[in-house]
Design a protein around this motif. Structure first.
Motif, mmCIF file in Angstrom:
data_model
loop_
_atom_site.group_PDB
_atom_site.id
_atom_site.type_symbol
_atom_site.label_atom_id
_atom_site.label_comp_id
_atom_site.label_asym_id
_atom_site.label_seq_id
_atom_site.Cartn_x
_atom_site.Cartn_y
_atom_site.Cartn_z
ATOM 1 N N VAL A 1 0.944 -1.068 0.061
ATOM 2 C CA VAL A 1 0.028 0.089 0.357
ATOM 3 C C VAL A 1 0.843 1.274 0.043
ATOM 4 C CG1 VAL A 1 -2.164 -0.883 1.031
ATOM 5 C CG2 VAL A 1 -0.277 -0.214 2.534
ATOM 6 N N GLY A 2 2.200 1.127 0.036
ATOM 7 C CA GLY A 2 3.072 2.147 0.059
ATOM 8 C C GLY A 2 4.052 1.957 1.397
ATOM 9 N N GLU A 3 5.429 2.304 1.269
ATOM 10 C CA GLU A 3 5.868 2.328 2.385
ATOM 11 C C GLU A 3 5.759 3.502 3.442
ATOM 12 O OE1 GLU A 3 8.026 0.034 3.369
ATOM 13 O OE2 GLU A 3 7.618 -1.088 1.589
ATOM 14 N N ASP A 4 5.282 4.553 2.921
ATOM 15 C CA ASP A 4 4.883 5.852 3.691
ATOM 16 C C ASP A 4 3.373 5.817 3.953
ATOM 17 O OD1 ASP A 4 3.974 6.148 1.048
ATOM 18 O OD2 ASP A 4 4.618 8.312 1.129
ATOM 19 N N VAL A 5 2.455 4.782 3.854
ATOM 20 C CA VAL A 5 0.990 4.473 4.343
ATOM 21 C C VAL A 5 1.068 3.503 5.245
ATOM 22 C CG1 VAL A 5 -1.140 3.941 3.167
ATOM 23 C CG2 VAL A 5 0.512 5.496 1.698
ATOM 24 N N GLN A 6 -0.065 3.832 6.048
ATOM 25 C CA GLN A 6 -0.357 2.961 7.211
ATOM 26 C C GLN A 6 -1.687 2.579 7.279
ATOM 27 O OE1 GLN A 6 0.632 4.181 11.300
ATOM 28 N NE2 GLN A 6 1.404 2.086 11.833
ATOM 29 N N LEU A 7 -2.316 1.471 7.402
ATOM 30 C CA LEU A 7 -3.412 0.876 7.621
ATOM 31 C C LEU A 7 -3.662 0.255 8.844
ATOM 32 C CD1 LEU A 7 -3.658 1.616 4.498
ATOM 33 C CD2 LEU A 7 -5.592 -0.316 4.414
ATOM 34 N N VAL A 8 -4.549 0.852 9.899
ATOM 35 C CA VAL A 8 -4.354 0.481 11.391
ATOM 36 C C VAL A 8 -5.737 -0.047 11.629
ATOM 37 C CG1 VAL A 8 -4.052 0.975 13.613
ATOM 38 C CG2 VAL A 8 -2.590 1.989 12.049
#
Length: 544
Positions: A390-397
């Motif tokens: 999803v991208g190294e600088d993107v986070q899904l929590v």
């Protein structure tokens, strides 16, 4: 009360008939405008990604009268077909299958469409369905976190804006972010260096020394183009790939003649029959033709012999190339590549195939894993993608401490029910998620089935005032145990590839035919059977 042993998906003839009827009913239902828009506010549905899958979801939502927003970080729609524009870039699935079933294109110019033609098709569909008012381009996701108190997602954009959708569709694609080897010295290289997905079109290869790292599907397409111009091309190949020609029954040698295009344009039944014949040809190769079969039987031996014979025919008198380029692993372990020119390009006097990986980059070249240095003016990485990133600088929590950054969810082997629902991502649908990628047919077929399934669940949630839902752990575990069992007699269980997670499970591929996948989705129970649901206990506005 849940049964001790939930039943596995039924793939009987009656189950397939029920799935077919459900599919037909869903298509008829899409012709009628629904009332669901009145049950949702603007911003309640967010779609991540404006490629094939994201636009598909947008079309389905619009047909149902459901308000939605699509966001994408790029300046245009198209996803992978916007980003991948290297020389020779094309789809390896027949063009008449690589399109939406409800939006056929009678004017495909080639049997295997080039990237530019595919992107033009996507743009036409985008404009026809008037998705621009619902699409926000140049909008980059930073963080999405499930807020259980609100039963909503809190979506932070790079711009600082915060969105709060109730429902999330992840359509970022499994193959999107380039994978570049982590080796020392890249910053010291004084020449031109890029990944195939970030092609530098200003680069002139004439008279240059080029090193290509990787020999997978992308390299198979661009190496012949670069080899024609370069003074010297060194191909660093860790593992060879099975390569077949594009010539197949039902397909033209390359271009569709004008009379056929006229026929498909003016006689819809002929076009539909052609697509159906292509589809069943691919399906039968999987189910009866021995493709991807790990068992030692006449069919698999014949396919292997045919593949080896085809490749060997291009290297007559070049035993050293045969030994380097023809795989020794079973046919289908890695993605089968298709090209009419790649194998011949390796015979060129200015091309050298080196069976080694990349160890180090220096200012004027590279050092391979055998310790040999190769001078280079241009370094190209044909090293694929971070599967499921999803991208190294993107986070899904999500819930339960779940966090998805880069390709962590796929790498660690997180599972998805029907390739669509992940346990710790409530109110979320992942299109082309774990175990929904194909090795033999068009993934758009899978995406359409998932879109129908997701819309069915979304409408059920609205019909029954369900605020949040997440797949039951037992349902997820039993389904994925069944999926992994289906790989037992397939070649993917006998070799290592990017299809596998760190756990050893095969996380990327669907192990059976697409029709079996359709049967599973169109017959799947609804939210109240397969999901843990929370009913609405107050109006949404009161909670916010």
């Amino acid at each position: 009360m849940e049964p001790d042993t939930p039943s596995e998906p039924s793939l009987s003839a009656s189950a397939k008939l029920r799935a077919t009827l459900s599919f037909l009913r869903s298509r008829v239902g899409n012709l009628r405008r629904s009332h669901y828009g009145a049950k949702l506010a603007e911003g309640d549905v967010l779609v991540l990604g404006a490629g094939f899958s994201g636009l598909l979801i947008g079309i389905k939502l619009k047909e149902s009268g459901i308000p939605f927003t699509i966001i994408d970080k790029e300046e245009d729609v198209g996803g992978t077909w916007l980003l991948n524009r290297y020389p020779g870039c094309a789809c390896d699935v027949p063009a008449h299958l690589y399109s939406y079933s409800f939006e056929p294109n009678p004017d495909w110019s080639e049997a295997y469409a080039a990237a530019e033609e595919i992107h033009a098709y996507i743009k036409r569909v985008y404009e026809k369905y008037d998705l621009a008012p619902r699409t926000r381009l140049r909008t980059r996701l930073k963080r999405a976190m499930w807020v259980p108190q609100l039963r909503r997602w809190r979506v932070a954009l790079e711009s600082g804006e915060v969105l709060q959708p109730r429902f999330l569709f992840s359509c970022v694609g499994a193959l999107h972010y380039p994978q570049i080897p982590d080796v020392p010295g890249k910053e010291s290289f004084k020449g031109t260096m890029f990944h195939s997905a970030e092609w530098d079109h200003a680069t002139d290869f004439s008279g240059k020394k080029v090193v290509v790292v990787g020999s997978g599907a992308s390299a198979v397409q661009f190496v012949p183009e670069v080899a024609e111009q370069a003074q010297r091309l060194v191909l660093l190949q860790r593992t060879p790939n099975w390569v077949f020609g594009r010539g197949e029954w039902l397909l033209p040698a390359r271009y569709y003649p004008e009379n056929l295009k006229w026929t498909y344009r003016n006689i819809p039944l002929a076009r539909a029959a052609y697509r159906a014949t292509l589809y069943w040809k691919q399906e039968l190769a999987m189910s009866f033709g021995g493709l991807f079969d790990a068992r030692d039987n006449p069919r698999s031996r014949l396919l292997h012999a045919q593949g080896r014979g085809y490749m060997a025919s291009h290297f007559r008198g070049r035993k050293e190339l045969r030994d380097k380029v023809i795989p020794t692993y079973p046919l289908g372990c890695k993605r089968i590549c298709k090209s009419d020119v790649y194998l011949d390009s390796l015979r060129r006097p200015n091309v050298d195939v080196v069976v080694a990986g990349l160890a180090e980059v220096q200012e004027d070249g590279v050092v391979d894993t055998l310790g040999t240095k190769h001078q280079a003016d241009i370094l190209i990485f044909g090293t694929g993608f971070d599967i499921g990133s999803v991208g190294e600088d993107v986070q899904l929590v999500g819930t339960g401490g779940f966090s998805w950054t880069g390709n962590s969810a796929w790498r660690q082997g997180h599972q998805a029910y029907l390739g669509t629902s992940m346990q710790h991502l409530p109110n979320t649908f992942v299109i082309l998620g774990p175990n929904s990628v194909l090795g033999h047919n068009s993934v758009l077929l899978m995406a359409e089935a998932q879109a129908d399934y997701a819309l069915r669940l979304l409408k059920e949630a609205l019909d029954h005032d369900i605020d949040s839902f997440a797949v039951k752990p037992r349902v997820l575990q039993d389904y994925n145990r069944w999926v992994q069992e289906q790989f037992t007699d397939k070649v993917w269980s006998r070799c290592s590839s990017w299809y596998q997670a760190e756990t050893g499970d095969i996380i990327a591929l669907w192990p059976r035919t697409t029709y079996d996948f359709f049967t599973c989705l169109y017959n799947a129970p609804g939210l109240r059977e397969d999901y843990e649901v929370t009913a609405a206990d107050a109006p949404v506005q009161a909670r916010l």
